[in-house]
Motif scaffolding. Structure first.
Motif, PDB file in Angstrom:
ATOM      1  N   LEU A   1       0.845  -1.475   0.060  1.00  0.00           N
ATOM      2  CA  LEU A   1       0.030  -0.001  -0.121  1.00  0.00           C
ATOM      3  C   LEU A   1       0.791   1.180  -0.093  1.00  0.00           C
ATOM      4  O   LEU A   1       2.121   1.323   0.497  1.00  0.00           O
ATOM      5  N   SER A   2       0.285   2.436  -0.428  1.00  0.00           N
ATOM      6  CA  SER A   2       1.046   3.595  -0.316  1.00  0.00           C
ATOM      7  C   SER A   2       0.162   4.379   0.591  1.00  0.00           C
ATOM      8  O   SER A   2      -0.808   4.275   0.974  1.00  0.00           O
ATOM      9  N   LYS A   3       1.121   5.270   1.211  1.00  0.00           N
ATOM     10  CA  LYS A   3       0.687   6.022   2.361  1.00  0.00           C
ATOM     11  C   LYS A   3      -0.374   7.125   2.020  1.00  0.00           C
ATOM     12  O   LYS A   3      -0.197   7.266   0.768  1.00  0.00           O
ATOM     13  N   GLY A   4      -0.843   7.810   2.883  1.00  0.00           N
ATOM     14  CA  GLY A   4      -1.734   8.817   2.272  1.00  0.00           C
ATOM     15  C   GLY A   4      -3.281   8.352   2.130  1.00  0.00           C
ATOM     16  O   GLY A   4      -3.664   7.108   2.532  1.00  0.00           O
TER      17      GLY A   4
ATOM     18  N   ILE B   1       3.421  -3.524   3.517  1.00  0.00           N
ATOM     19  CA  ILE B   1       4.431  -3.007   3.223  1.00  0.00           C
ATOM     20  C   ILE B   1       4.204  -1.600   2.560  1.00  0.00           C
ATOM     21  O   ILE B   1       3.097  -1.487   1.904  1.00  0.00           O
ATOM     22  N   ILE B   2       4.901  -0.505   3.132  1.00  0.00           N
ATOM     23  CA  ILE B   2       4.528   0.865   2.640  1.00  0.00           C
ATOM     24  C   ILE B   2       5.503   1.255   1.529  1.00  0.00           C
ATOM     25  O   ILE B   2       6.654   1.323   1.874  1.00  0.00           O
ATOM     26  N   VAL B   3       4.999   1.604   0.338  1.00  0.00           N
ATOM     27  CA  VAL B   3       5.737   1.617  -0.824  1.00  0.00           C
ATOM     28  C   VAL B   3       5.131   2.862  -1.449  1.00  0.00           C
ATOM     29  O   VAL B   3       4.073   3.370  -1.294  1.00  0.00           O
ATOM     30  N   ARG B   4       5.941   3.439  -2.389  1.00  0.00           N
ATOM     31  CA  ARG B   4       5.367   4.721  -3.253  1.00  0.00           C
ATOM     32  C   ARG B   4       4.346   4.270  -3.994  1.00  0.00           C
ATOM     33  O   ARG B   4       4.354   2.968  -4.612  1.00  0.00           O
ATOM     34  N   ALA B   5       3.537   5.045  -4.284  1.00  0.00           N
ATOM     35  CA  ALA B   5       2.243   4.631  -4.906  1.00  0.00           C
ATOM     36  C   ALA B   5       2.620   3.949  -6.401  1.00  0.00           C
ATOM     37  O   ALA B   5       2.041   3.065  -6.871  1.00  0.00           O
ATOM     38  N   THR B   6       3.443   4.772  -7.071  1.00  0.00           N
ATOM     39  CA  THR B   6       4.040   4.165  -8.612  1.00  0.00           C
ATOM     40  C   THR B   6       4.816   2.774  -8.282  1.00  0.00           C
ATOM     41  O   THR B   6       4.935   2.298  -9.310  1.00  0.00           O
TER      42      THR B   6
ATOM     43  N   TYR C   1       6.362  -4.174  -6.885  1.00  0.00           N
ATOM     44  CA  TYR C   1       6.152  -5.138  -5.942  1.00  0.00           C
ATOM     45  C   TYR C   1       5.373  -6.333  -6.155  1.00  0.00           C
ATOM     46  O   TYR C   1       5.742  -7.418  -5.713  1.00  0.00           O
ATOM     47  N   VAL C   2       4.058  -6.102  -6.486  1.00  0.00           N
ATOM     48  CA  VAL C   2       3.236  -7.147  -6.826  1.00  0.00           C
ATOM     49  C   VAL C   2       3.794  -8.087  -7.819  1.00  0.00           C
ATOM     50  O   VAL C   2       3.694  -9.159  -8.019  1.00  0.00           O
ATOM     51  N   GLN C   3       4.206  -7.448  -8.935  1.00  0.00           N
ATOM     52  CA  GLN C   3       4.553  -8.100 -10.248  1.00  0.00           C
ATOM     53  C   GLN C   3       5.767  -9.144 -10.101  1.00  0.00           C
ATOM     54  O   GLN C   3       5.616 -10.220 -10.342  1.00  0.00           O
ATOM     55  N   TYR C   4       6.527  -8.858  -9.280  1.00  0.00           N
ATOM     56  CA  TYR C   4       7.638  -9.876  -8.645  1.00  0.00           C
ATOM     57  C   TYR C   4       7.591 -10.580  -7.677  1.00  0.00           C
ATOM     58  O   TYR C   4       8.314 -11.206  -7.137  1.00  0.00           O
ATOM     59  N   GLY C   5       6.322 -10.455  -7.099  1.00  0.00           N
ATOM     60  CA  GLY C   5       5.989 -11.471  -5.920  1.00  0.00           C
ATOM     61  C   GLY C   5       6.493 -11.045  -4.849  1.00  0.00           C
ATOM     62  O   GLY C   5       6.320 -11.656  -3.822  1.00  0.00           O
TER      63      GLY C   5
ATOM     64  N   GLY D   1      -1.745  -5.670  -3.858  1.00  0.00           N
ATOM     65  CA  GLY D   1      -1.542  -4.262  -3.576  1.00  0.00           C
ATOM     66  C   GLY D   1      -2.848  -3.644  -3.939  1.00  0.00           C
ATOM     67  O   GLY D   1      -3.821  -4.049  -4.650  1.00  0.00           O
ATOM     68  N   ILE D   2      -2.606  -2.166  -3.704  1.00  0.00           N
ATOM     69  CA  ILE D   2      -3.693  -1.232  -4.363  1.00  0.00           C
ATOM     70  C   ILE D   2      -2.991  -0.217  -5.045  1.00  0.00           C
ATOM     71  O   ILE D   2      -2.107   0.391  -4.535  1.00  0.00           O
ATOM     72  N   ALA D   3      -3.354   0.074  -6.297  1.00  0.00           N
ATOM     73  CA  ALA D   3      -2.779   1.067  -7.070  1.00  0.00           C
ATOM     74  C   ALA D   3      -3.779   1.470  -7.669  1.00  0.00           C
ATOM     75  O   ALA D   3      -4.860   1.077  -8.316  1.00  0.00           O
ATOM     76  N   GLY D   4      -3.679   3.047  -8.094  1.00  0.00           N
ATOM     77  CA  GLY D   4      -4.468   3.871  -8.969  1.00  0.00           C
ATOM     78  C   GLY D   4      -4.421   3.162 -10.486  1.00  0.00           C
ATOM     79  O   GLY D   4      -3.286   2.928 -10.929  1.00  0.00           O
ATOM     80  N   LYS D   5      -5.441   3.592 -11.064  1.00  0.00           N
ATOM     81  CA  LYS D   5      -5.561   3.251 -12.538  1.00  0.00           C
ATOM     82  C   LYS D   5      -4.417   3.827 -13.302  1.00  0.00           C
ATOM     83  O   LYS D   5      -3.951   3.593 -14.135  1.00  0.00           O
ATOM     84  N   ASP D   6      -4.050   5.338 -13.005  1.00  0.00           N
ATOM     85  CA  ASP D   6      -3.117   5.916 -13.631  1.00  0.00           C
ATOM     86  C   ASP D   6      -1.658   5.192 -13.394  1.00  0.00           C
ATOM     87  O   ASP D   6      -1.064   5.025 -14.541  1.00  0.00           O
ATOM     88  N   VAL D   7      -1.483   4.812 -12.444  1.00  0.00           N
ATOM     89  CA  VAL D   7      -0.415   3.969 -11.962  1.00  0.00           C
ATOM     90  C   VAL D   7      -0.067   2.829 -12.821  1.00  0.00           C
ATOM     91  O   VAL D   7       0.923   2.453 -13.501  1.00  0.00           O
TER      92      VAL D   7
END
Ligand SMILES: Nc1ncnc2c1ncn2[C@@H]1O[C@H](COP(=O)(O)OP(=O)(O)OP(=O)(O)O)[C@@H](O)[C@H]1O
Ligand SMILES: O=P(O)(O)OC[C@H]1O[C@H](OP(=O)(O)OP(=O)(O)O)[C@H](O)[C@@H]1O
Length: 215
Positions: free
Chosen positions: A6-9, A48-53, A58-62, A67-73
């Motif tokens: 997840l990303s912060k915020g 785990i807390i990572v940058r939104a982008t 992180y999920v692709q490489y397992g 994860g949760i990501a914006g459609k933009d990302v």
């Protein structure tokens, strides 16, 4: 162990009720902690807390199962190796083209002018202007896109707009709507097979919460 990226915020905040529906409660808040791995009330679930982008990577490489990501990302990332089962309908905004107040965008497009576009979303911007047949030079930025037209770096920006207050505060106006944006659940495809019995209940709890909000 199940790892959720997840990303912060806003994404973290808006994900808390979804996690709660799956019986998951973080043991601390990322805003008040410098920890990048946060435990939960469940021994076998960590965040785990990572940058939104960086969430899709992180999920692709397992390194994370979910994860949760914006459609933009996700559009910029390309989505390789990812399973995207669910639009969570959170962190909603729009991807738009904006210019400084007074700039004749329509006129420039009609004249076939070559436009300089500053954006973090180069893939989406490239596709948008190509589909309109507008020639553009894309200038990649990593934040504060709103500044670019004000100081002559670009004619227009492609950025996310929600309330419109950032545009307004910087004397910019939206001139084109590219697409609606919300966040999606991102799942590692191999993990979904290997840890199906642990992951599917989390996915189902998220889906039930989203569905309940839509009635
Ligand atoms: N103003 C907004 N209103 C609603 N949702 C938004 C808004 N801005 C961004 N989002 C959505 O929330 C996601 C996370 O945004 P956030 O601001 O936390 O990260 P970021 O600053 O865009 O990314 P990074 O930290 O990697 O530069 C974005 O990818 C987008 O989908
Ligand atoms: O229309 P508004 O409600 O004003 O929202 C739009 C702003 O929100 C996002 O930035 P964010 O708040 O995420 O700040 P950031 O620069 O840290 O990404 C986006 O990049 C815009 O600048």
């Amino acid at each position: 162990m199940i790892t959720i990226a997840l990303s912060k915020g806003r994404i973290f905040e808006e994900t808390l009720p979804l996690l709660a529906a799956a019986g998951i409660v973080p043991s601390e808040a990322p805003e008040s902690s410098r920890k990048l791995i946060i435990g939960t009330n469940l021994e076998n679930v960590r965040l785990i807390i990572v940058r939104a982008t960086d969430v899709p990577t992180y999920v692709q490489y397992g390194a994370a199962d979910l994860g949760i990501a914006g459609k933009d990302v996700l559009l910029e990332h390309g989505g390789a190796g990812l399973y995207l089962p669910l639009d969570l309908d959170i962190a909603k905004c729009r991807l738009m083209v904006a210019v400084q107040n007074g700039f004749d965008y329509e006129g420039a497009v009609k004249q076939g002018a070559r436009l300089r576009i500053a954006t973090k979303y180069t893939e989406c911007a490239r596709e948008h202007f190509a589909s309109k047949g507008v020639h553009v030079d894309l200038i990649k930025l990593y934040g504060s896109m709103e500044l670019a037209p004000l100081v002559g770096l670009a004619d227009a920006i492609v950025d996310l707009v929600s309330t419109g207050s950032t545009l307004k505060a910087n004397n910019l106006v939206a001139v084109e709507d590219i697409r609606e944006i919300s966040s999606r659940l991102v799942v590692n495809q191999a993990a979904l097979k290997l840890k199906h019995s642990q992951l599917q209940p989390i996915i189902d709890a998220f889906a039930a919460t989203v569905a309940a909000r839509q009635v």
